[in-house]
Enzyme design. Structure first.
Site, PDB file in Angstrom:
ATOM      1  N   ARG A  70      14.674  -2.224   2.260  1.00 59.49           N
ATOM      2  CA  ARG A  70      15.012  -0.999   1.526  1.00 59.49           C
ATOM      3  C   ARG A  70      16.465  -0.986   1.022  1.00 59.49           C
ATOM      4  O   ARG A  70      16.775  -0.263   0.081  1.00 59.49           O
ATOM      5  CB  ARG A  70      14.731   0.230   2.390  1.00 59.49           C
ATOM      6  CG  ARG A  70      13.243   0.624   2.495  1.00 59.49           C
ATOM      7  CD  ARG A  70      12.662   1.034   1.135  1.00 59.49           C
ATOM      8  NE  ARG A  70      13.628   1.812   0.416  1.00 59.49           N
ATOM      9  CZ  ARG A  70      13.973   3.067   0.709  1.00 59.49           C
ATOM     10  NH1 ARG A  70      13.361   3.709   1.669  1.00 59.49           N
ATOM     11  NH2 ARG A  70      14.901   3.695   0.021  1.00 59.49           N
TER      12      ARG A  70
ATOM     13  N   ASP B 183       3.557   6.232  -1.379  1.00 61.57           N
ATOM     14  CA  ASP B 183       3.965   7.600  -1.102  1.00 61.57           C
ATOM     15  C   ASP B 183       3.037   8.512  -1.883  1.00 61.57           C
ATOM     16  O   ASP B 183       2.455   8.102  -2.887  1.00 61.57           O
ATOM     17  CB  ASP B 183       5.424   7.859  -1.486  1.00 61.57           C
ATOM     18  CG  ASP B 183       5.898   9.183  -0.897  1.00 61.57           C
ATOM     19  OD1 ASP B 183       6.278   9.213   0.281  1.00 61.57           O
ATOM     20  OD2 ASP B 183       5.818  10.207  -1.595  1.00 61.57           O
TER      21      ASP B 183
ATOM     22  N   ARG C 108       3.148   8.283   8.208  1.00 58.05           N
ATOM     23  CA  ARG C 108       4.308   8.087   7.345  1.00 58.05           C
ATOM     24  C   ARG C 108       5.503   7.560   8.139  1.00 58.05           C
ATOM     25  O   ARG C 108       5.762   7.973   9.254  1.00 58.05           O
ATOM     26  CB  ARG C 108       4.661   9.440   6.709  1.00 58.05           C
ATOM     27  CG  ARG C 108       6.016   9.494   6.065  1.00 58.05           C
ATOM     28  CD  ARG C 108       6.134  10.661   5.139  1.00 58.05           C
ATOM     29  NE  ARG C 108       6.135  11.944   5.822  1.00 58.05           N
ATOM     30  CZ  ARG C 108       7.245  12.537   6.279  1.00 58.05           C
ATOM     31  NH1 ARG C 108       8.393  11.958   6.164  1.00 58.05           N
ATOM     32  NH2 ARG C 108       7.161  13.705   6.855  1.00 58.05           N
TER      33      ARG C 108
ATOM     34  N   TYR D 169       5.099  20.290  -4.080  1.00 59.44           N
ATOM     35  CA  TYR D 169       6.298  19.602  -4.587  1.00 59.44           C
ATOM     36  C   TYR D 169       6.536  19.916  -6.054  1.00 59.44           C
ATOM     37  O   TYR D 169       7.684  20.098  -6.484  1.00 59.44           O
ATOM     38  CB  TYR D 169       6.188  18.086  -4.369  1.00 59.44           C
ATOM     39  CG  TYR D 169       6.404  17.699  -2.921  1.00 59.44           C
ATOM     40  CD1 TYR D 169       7.670  17.782  -2.351  1.00 59.44           C
ATOM     41  CD2 TYR D 169       5.359  17.287  -2.117  1.00 59.44           C
ATOM     42  CE1 TYR D 169       7.879  17.443  -1.022  1.00 59.44           C
ATOM     43  CE2 TYR D 169       5.551  16.951  -0.788  1.00 59.44           C
ATOM     44  CZ  TYR D 169       6.817  17.031  -0.242  1.00 59.44           C
ATOM     45  OH  TYR D 169       7.028  16.710   1.071  1.00 59.44           O
TER      46      TYR D 169
ATOM     47  N   ARG E 198       9.978   2.853   9.250  1.00 57.95           N
ATOM     48  CA  ARG E 198      11.356   3.250   8.973  1.00 57.95           C
ATOM     49  C   ARG E 198      12.302   2.992  10.139  1.00 57.95           C
ATOM     50  O   ARG E 198      13.507   2.898   9.957  1.00 57.95           O
ATOM     51  CB  ARG E 198      11.405   4.732   8.571  1.00 57.95           C
ATOM     52  CG  ARG E 198      12.728   5.087   7.966  1.00 57.95           C
ATOM     53  CD  ARG E 198      12.662   6.253   7.026  1.00 57.95           C
ATOM     54  NE  ARG E 198      12.299   7.481   7.699  1.00 57.95           N
ATOM     55  CZ  ARG E 198      12.757   8.658   7.314  1.00 57.95           C
ATOM     56  NH1 ARG E 198      13.580   8.748   6.303  1.00 57.95           N
ATOM     57  NH2 ARG E 198      12.374   9.749   7.923  1.00 57.95           N
TER      58      ARG E 198
HETATM   59  O1  CP3 Z   1       4.319   4.667   7.336  1.00 60.59           O
HETATM   60  C1  CP3 Z   1       4.337   4.342   6.168  1.00 60.59           C
HETATM   61  O2  CP3 Z   1       5.278   3.715   5.666  1.00 60.59           O
HETATM   62  C2  CP3 Z   1       3.112   4.651   5.332  1.00 60.59           C
HETATM   63  C3  CP3 Z   1       3.400   5.009   3.950  1.00 60.59           C
HETATM   64  C4  CP3 Z   1       3.682   6.467   3.656  1.00 60.59           C
HETATM   65  C5  CP3 Z   1       4.916   6.962   3.118  1.00 60.59           C
HETATM   66  N1  CP3 Z   1       4.746   8.262   2.768  1.00 60.59           N
HETATM   67  C6  CP3 Z   1       6.139   6.177   2.912  1.00 60.59           C
HETATM   68  C7  CP3 Z   1       7.431   6.897   2.984  1.00 60.59           C
HETATM   69  C8  CP3 Z   1       2.815   7.554   3.723  1.00 60.59           C
HETATM   70  C9  CP3 Z   1       1.408   7.591   4.296  1.00 60.59           C
HETATM   71  C10 CP3 Z   1       3.486   8.677   3.133  1.00 60.59           C
HETATM   72  C11 CP3 Z   1       2.852   9.970   2.910  1.00 60.59           C
HETATM   73  C12 CP3 Z   1       3.695  11.140   2.595  1.00 60.59           C
HETATM   74  N2  CP3 Z   1       4.807  11.204   1.822  1.00 60.59           N
HETATM   75  C13 CP3 Z   1       3.361  12.453   2.979  1.00 60.59           C
HETATM   76  C14 CP3 Z   1       2.132  12.829   3.756  1.00 60.59           C
HETATM   77  C15 CP3 Z   1       2.233  12.464   5.187  1.00 60.59           C
HETATM   78  C16 CP3 Z   1       3.172  13.296   5.983  1.00 60.59           C
HETATM   79  O3  CP3 Z   1       4.196  12.767   6.396  1.00 60.59           O
HETATM   80  O4  CP3 Z   1       2.875  14.462   6.213  1.00 60.59           O
HETATM   81  C17 CP3 Z   1       4.347  13.311   2.469  1.00 60.59           C
HETATM   82  C18 CP3 Z   1       4.427  14.791   2.679  1.00 60.59           C
HETATM   83  C19 CP3 Z   1       5.246  12.524   1.731  1.00 60.59           C
HETATM   84  C20 CP3 Z   1       6.435  12.952   0.957  1.00 60.59           C
HETATM   85  C21 CP3 Z   1       7.658  12.334   1.528  1.00 60.59           C
HETATM   86  N3  CP3 Z   1       8.073  11.048   1.237  1.00 60.59           N
HETATM   87  C22 CP3 Z   1       8.550  12.869   2.490  1.00 60.59           C
HETATM   88  C23 CP3 Z   1       8.459  14.253   3.063  1.00 60.59           C
HETATM   89  C24 CP3 Z   1       9.503  11.869   2.780  1.00 60.59           C
HETATM   90  C25 CP3 Z   1      10.599  11.889   3.818  1.00 60.59           C
HETATM   91  C26 CP3 Z   1      11.943  12.199   3.303  1.00 60.59           C
HETATM   92  C27 CP3 Z   1      12.968  11.787   4.359  1.00 60.59           C
HETATM   93  O5  CP3 Z   1      13.748  10.881   4.070  1.00 60.59           O
HETATM   94  O6  CP3 Z   1      12.954  12.348   5.461  1.00 60.59           O
HETATM   95  C28 CP3 Z   1       9.174  10.740   1.989  1.00 60.59           C
HETATM   96  C29 CP3 Z   1       9.874   9.447   1.965  1.00 60.59           C
HETATM   97  C30 CP3 Z   1       9.109   8.336   2.573  1.00 60.59           C
HETATM   98  N4  CP3 Z   1       7.798   8.024   2.295  1.00 60.59           N
HETATM   99  C31 CP3 Z   1       9.604   7.372   3.483  1.00 60.59           C
HETATM  100  C32 CP3 Z   1       8.574   6.448   3.726  1.00 60.59           C
HETATM  101  C33 CP3 Z   1       8.619   5.193   4.544  1.00 60.59           C
HETATM  102  C34 CP3 Z   1      11.020   7.326   4.002  1.00 60.59           C
HETATM  103  C35 CP3 Z   1      11.857   6.607   3.013  1.00 60.59           C
HETATM  104  C36 CP3 Z   1      13.017   5.956   3.685  1.00 60.59           C
HETATM  105  O7  CP3 Z   1      13.854   6.660   4.227  1.00 60.59           O
HETATM  106  O8  CP3 Z   1      13.076   4.724   3.638  1.00 60.59           O
END
Ligand code: CP3
Length: 323
Positions: free
Chosen positions: A15, A51, A2, A126, A6
């Site tokens: 974004r 996501d 994930r 969630y 970023r």
């Molecule tokens: O690297 C990648 O971009 C791959 C795509 C990807 C995202 N989310 C994009 C994302 C993947 C594989 C995920 C999985 C995901 N999302 C999980 C499982 C993997 C893990 O990290 O344990 C979980 C628990 C989520 C839920 C989620 N979505 C969280 C906890 C967050 C972070 C919140 C934060 O801002 O700290 C997100 C947002 C998210 N998903 C971002 C990305 C690129 C960040 C968004 C941003 O700030 O642009």
């Protein structure tokens, strides 16, 4: 992992124009954000930009991704009636995923694309908490106190995850990863009875599709064997357990993925280099090893450091294969 993109300025530029969910539901944006890390780093695979909450939104749940927070819902699940209104996912709910994967497979010319979904426990957390949570108390309380609702919810989420993964594989994804990020809060016994049967149904449903199945969670050192037993071909490991020890914990025939602490990417290069080599050394004990971080890339990571690490991994593992 994930948030690989970023830390990139080109990611932030895209974004600035799209909210997270808008980006995740627009095929050409998905394709562009998936490809960005590959233009910079010598990685061996791409991971679809999406996501874990995308399929939940696609079946009509009121769920959003708040910047700096994560997934949130204004109507947390509290009763069986909430579960009853959760319908299954149809391919027509996620045409942008089919389109993006199709575009990506053409563009990637043989570099494998990894599809993914959230596992039932992590998705349920969630929906029950209403947002991110440190200890997932409400989730665990519901699991202990209302097993009928719990199993109905996880069964439905398993169906949704299966359908979402199937869409990705049928469009050309070469491997799938099931993220049970937060399941490490459970004991092995509770994992085995309350979660494993649902995750296993997902892996079994994908059995005939011929793609490797990866399963990952954070803080799951005590669950590694069971997560493999759920049906994964590759078990993801965070940085809390060495890969040599993880190899002893999983059954024969499973490969490992991991497990550099993402915080090491912020440490001085000589320290980081030594730790990358250490992960590669420990991984040689396993039947197969996919080098990766132990969790997501931290946003403050310097992209040039990521490039240096990917180059080092290729150089060091190529030499080991020749030796
Ligand atoms: O690297 C990648 O971009 C791959 C795509 C990807 C995202 N989310 C994009 C994302 C993947 C594989 C995920 C999985 C995901 N999302 C999980 C499982 C993997 C893990 O990290 O344990 C979980 C628990 C989520 C839920 C989620 N979505 C969280 C906890 C967050 C972070 C919140 C934060 O801002 O700290 C997100 C947002 C998210 N998903 C971002 C990305 C690129 C960040 C968004 C941003 O700030 O642009």
């Amino acid at each position: 992992m994930r948030q690989a993109g970023r830390s990139l300025p080109e990611y932030r530029a895209v974004r600035d124009r799209f909210s997270m969910l808008a980006a995740c539901t627009t095929a050409d944006v998905i394709a562009e954000l998936t490809l960005q890390p590959l233009r910079r780093f010598a990685v061996d695979a791409a991971i679809l930009f999406s996501d874990i909450v995308v399929p939940l939104r696609a079946v009509g749940l009121d769920i959003d991704i708040k910047p700096g927070v994560g997934p949130v819902t204004a109507q947390p699940f509290r009763s069986g009636a909430d579960v009853a209104k959760l319908r299954n996912l149809e391919p027509g709910d996620v045409p942008f995923v089919t389109d993006a994967v199709t575009m990506l497979v053409a563009e990637l010319r043989g570099t494998p694309l990894i599809g993914f979904a959230g596992a039932p426990f992590t998705l349920a957390s969630y929906l029950i908490e209403g947002g991110p949570s440190k200890n997932h108390e409400r989730t665990r309380a519901l699991m202990y106190g209302n097993p009928a609702m719990w199993h109905a919810l996880l069964a439905r989420l398993a169906d949704i995850a299966t359908a979402f993964l199937r869409v990705q594989v049928e469009a050309g994804a070469a491997a799938v990863q099931l993220f049970d990020s937060w399941v490490g809060v459970l004991s092995p016994d509770d994992y085995a009875s309350a979660v494993l049967p649902h995750s296993r149904r997902i892996f079994e449903a994908l059995d005939g599709l011929g793609v490797p199945r990866i399963h990952f969670g954070v803080g799951t050192g005590e669950l590694l064997r069971l997560m493999g037993e759920a049906g994964a071909d590759v078990v993801g490991v965070d940085w809390r357990v060495g890969l040599d020890e993880a190899a002893r914990r999983v059954d024969a025939g499973k490969a490992l993925q991991g497990n550099l602490d993402p915080a090491l990417l912020l440490a001085p290069w000589p320290v980081l280099e030594q730790r990358v080599r250490h992960v590669l050394d420990e991984g040689r004990v396993a039947e197969g090893h996919v080098f990766n971080l132990g969790h997501g890339v931290l946003p403050q990571t310097d992209p040039d450091v990521l490039a240096r690490v990917t180059d080092l991994v290729h150089e060091a593992s190529a030499r080991a294969v020749r030796a």
